[in-house]
Write a protein that holds these residues in place. Structure first.
Motif, PDB file in Angstrom:
ATOM      1  N   VAL A  84      76.398  43.196  10.548  1.00 41.53           N
ATOM      2  CA  VAL A  84      75.473  43.807   9.579  1.00 41.53           C
ATOM      3  C   VAL A  84      74.036  43.352   9.830  1.00 41.53           C
ATOM      4  N   GLU A 132      72.797  45.411  12.555  1.00 45.60           N
ATOM      5  CA  GLU A 132      72.476  46.761  12.095  1.00 45.60           C
ATOM      6  C   GLU A 132      71.065  46.817  11.522  1.00 45.60           C
ATOM      7  N   GLY A 133      70.681  45.767  10.820  1.00 40.98           N
ATOM      8  CA  GLY A 133      69.344  45.729  10.223  1.00 40.98           C
ATOM      9  C   GLY A 133      68.242  45.731  11.271  1.00 40.98           C
ATOM     10  N   ALA A 145      68.088  49.044  12.999  1.00 44.01           N
ATOM     11  CA  ALA A 145      67.438  50.045  12.144  1.00 44.01           C
ATOM     12  C   ALA A 145      65.924  49.911  12.221  1.00 44.01           C
ATOM     13  N   ALA A 146      65.433  48.667  12.278  1.00 40.84           N
ATOM     14  CA  ALA A 146      63.987  48.446  12.368  1.00 40.84           C
ATOM     15  C   ALA A 146      63.434  49.063  13.653  1.00 40.84           C
ATOM     16  N   ALA A 172      63.782  53.072  13.633  1.00 41.99           N
ATOM     17  CA  ALA A 172      62.964  53.782  12.641  1.00 41.99           C
ATOM     18  C   ALA A 172      61.698  54.351  13.285  1.00 41.99           C
ATOM     19  N   ASP A 173      61.315  53.795  14.415  1.00 40.30           N
ATOM     20  CA  ASP A 173      60.141  54.298  15.131  1.00 40.30           C
ATOM     21  C   ASP A 173      60.488  55.640  15.777  1.00 40.30           C
ATOM     22  N   GLY A 231      58.516  50.011  16.847  1.00 47.57           N
ATOM     23  CA  GLY A 231      59.916  49.650  16.667  1.00 47.57           C
ATOM     24  C   GLY A 231      60.259  48.317  17.313  1.00 47.57           C
ATOM     25  N   ALA A 250      58.863  45.635  15.155  1.00 45.01           N
ATOM     26  CA  ALA A 250      59.652  45.510  13.920  1.00 45.01           C
ATOM     27  C   ALA A 250      60.975  44.802  14.197  1.00 45.01           C
ATOM     28  N   ALA A 271      61.840  41.450  12.262  1.00 47.57           N
ATOM     29  CA  ALA A 271      63.016  41.397  11.392  1.00 47.57           C
ATOM     30  C   ALA A 271      64.027  40.375  11.923  1.00 47.57           C
ATOM     31  N   GLY A 293      60.526  41.213   7.309  1.00 51.74           N
ATOM     32  CA  GLY A 293      61.455  41.948   8.162  1.00 51.74           C
ATOM     33  C   GLY A 293      61.769  43.329   7.612  1.00 51.74           C
ATOM     34  N   ALA A 341      57.769  50.727  10.556  1.00 44.55           N
ATOM     35  CA  ALA A 341      57.947  51.138  11.964  1.00 44.55           C
ATOM     36  C   ALA A 341      58.013  52.664  12.080  1.00 44.55           C
ATOM     37  N   ALA A 347      68.363  47.267   6.502  1.00 44.78           N
ATOM     38  CA  ALA A 347      68.004  45.887   6.845  1.00 44.78           C
ATOM     39  C   ALA A 347      68.108  44.975   5.623  1.00 44.78           C
TER      40      ALA A 347
END
Lengths: 334, 334
Positions: free
Chosen positions: A161, A164-165, A168-169, A172-173, A188, A191, A195, B165, B172, B195
């Motif tokens: 998990v 996954e975070g 995702a960061a 997201a770009d 991205g 990020a 993160a 984060g 992003a 996240a």
């Protein structure tokens, strides 16, 4: 750096890859007794040279005494990776490699380079340690000793998990474009690094301002350093290795059928399992449970406020390298 | 829902805002003795109605007995927020509000609505609890009791870094456009939720699959629920409240000059400080240190594998609400 090439490699996924390149480095030479081979795989963002602070002249691992083989993870930009592959497997189409796949390739390399009956030690930090667990479980008769530090035999759900975070960061770009970017998705990547940093150390590390001895005045300075560091990586290479990490499990294969206790119990290596006490993802509690199921394993946690980065070779907890050397000495002298 | 309006509000930052709207709800009525007022501020992603599971008929907080005022955080989309402000302070230009600013506005509301000498209790979860700490420190003679749960008196550096984060995950997304988006930055909002989820529970919660009793078959199902939930929020509203959270500190004001021990020591309220034992950001160790510096505080941790979400009102650890009610009874009956 030398490259070993394997052709027509069938992966755990069932997919066949025409050619896989495994980059490696060797420090020292095989001795006459052929009993001094050490395998030290790279970690998540490690290149071969990154492992060098873990050994040296007069240290527990010494290239004058040991023959240290450092194979690079698939996806680390030196071995086959999305970024250095051309043709239909390039970039976002690069196939998924498991830790099991990585270690099978490493075994082929070892058999080609060295005609040894056993490897003296397999050792590694983080994903490098996951490979050490895999070596011990996949080749129980071949691995005399193993020392995974800040690693576990499988990726826990929480570890999955957390990854996954950070994924995702990065994704997201919009410039990431599903992996089909023409220029690096810089926002991205930054990020991802920012993160990630919150997980790499521990609560205590940040709240006690232990980043200051590392030369960072504020936590923001440290986060910006993580941003810069991740800007130097290829996005698909990072995501390739995240997939490998998330699917780490020494039991998910035809030998152990997903039965982790059986896989751990099958290990014959003498082992020291060494988590850092405040590691936020390769957790001490999990490492302890796993070690208790390995017949010949000592559980030796490293007390540290530094979280997972207690053992980062570039800037470890000052107490870590002597602690590691002690463990290697203990393991190798038996 | 009713709105209280304050004009020409000077913030801690020095900036003056022409008009600030504070949304609120009231459950129950002030009694003749004027000693039953309870303030229950909203949390990070809380609307007023979200607090309702914490009280009810026959419970420790009972609208038949208590007068429960629920003021909304600035930025929660009901009170003044980037998303509902027009003119020069709209959207990305919305000013920064501290917890101190929020509580000063809430005090003005209380003085307008109720002519009371003291508030019987200030209570809240998470950022709601940060406001309870602030009330007790900012108005020591006005707050008889306080019960912050899963909260601390200041945002720790690690807590700040975790929030960096999730902010990075949101921003992003190029569609965020520095806060000047024309449509919601959906990828960024999803990434923020995904996240965040890794921090909201604990390692144990995920590894013991405690998401299954919540109706999620896999951790991925839970993460997708977090994505959906965050898609319903305005990005600038979320970032507004993250800023407020990151700068929470009951001592950073003209009264305490950044001296947290002095601020804690000045609290006169009878308090129960109630962290959850596996909370990954409002940590038990910090809550314990803070409680030890408050003259009249009991430290009463809630043992849970659920992390920060042990106390989430929508789906708490099954043991939490009875535990909270016990604490409220104990505090109110003295």
């Amino acid at each position: 750096m030398p490259i070993h090439i394997e052709r027509d490699v069938r992966l755990q996924s069932g997919r066949t890859v025409d050619e896989v390149r495994l980059s490696y480095a060797i420090y020292g030479e095989l001795n006459a007794a052929r009993d001094n081979l050490v395998i030290f795989p790279t970690y998540f963002t490690g290149r071969q040279s990154c492992n060098e602070p873990y050994f040296g002249q007069g240290r527990a691992l010494d290239p004058n005494i040991h023959c240290i083989l450092v194979p690079s993870l698939i996806g680390n930009s030196d071995s086959s990776s999305p970024s250095n592959t051309t043709g239909p497997d390039a970039g976002a189409a690069f196939p998924n490699f498991t830790i099991h796949d990585n270690v099978r390739l490493q075994r082929a390399l070892v058999d080609k380079l060295f005609q040894v009956e056993r490897v003296a030690l397999v050792i590694g930090w983080s994903m490098g340690g996951c490979q050490a667990f895999e070596w011990a479980a996949q080749f129980p008769d071949f691995v005399a000793r193993a020392l995974p530090f800040c690693a576990t035999a499988m990726c826990s759900t929480h570890n999955h998990v957390f990854l996954e975070g950070v994924k995702a960061a990065l994704t997201a770009d919009g410039d990431w474009a599903g992996g089909n970017y023409s220029a690096p998705p810089a926002r991205g990547l930054r990020a991802f690094g920012r993160a990630y940093a919150g997980w790499a150390y521990s609560r205590e590390f940040f709240n006690r301002r232990l980043y200051r001895p590392l030369g960072f005045e504020t936590s923001e300075d440290l986060l910006q350093d993580w941003e810069r560091d991740h800007l130097s990586w290829d996005a698909n290479d990072l995501l390739c290795k995240v997939w490998t990490w998330q699917h780490a499990d020494i039991s998910v294969n035809g030998r152990y059928h997903g039965d982790l206790p059986t896989a751990l119990n099958a290990i014959k290596a003498r082992m020291i399992v060494m988590p850092a006490t405040t590691d936020m993802y390769f957790a001490e509690t999990q490492a302890s449970r796993e070690a208790s199921l390995i017949p010949n394993a000592e559980f030796r946690p490293f007390f540290s406020h530094w979280g997972h980065c207690a053992a980062t070779p570039s800037a470890p907890d000052p107490g870590f390298l002597p602690f590691l050397d002690d463990a290697i000495f203990d393991l190798m002298s038996e």
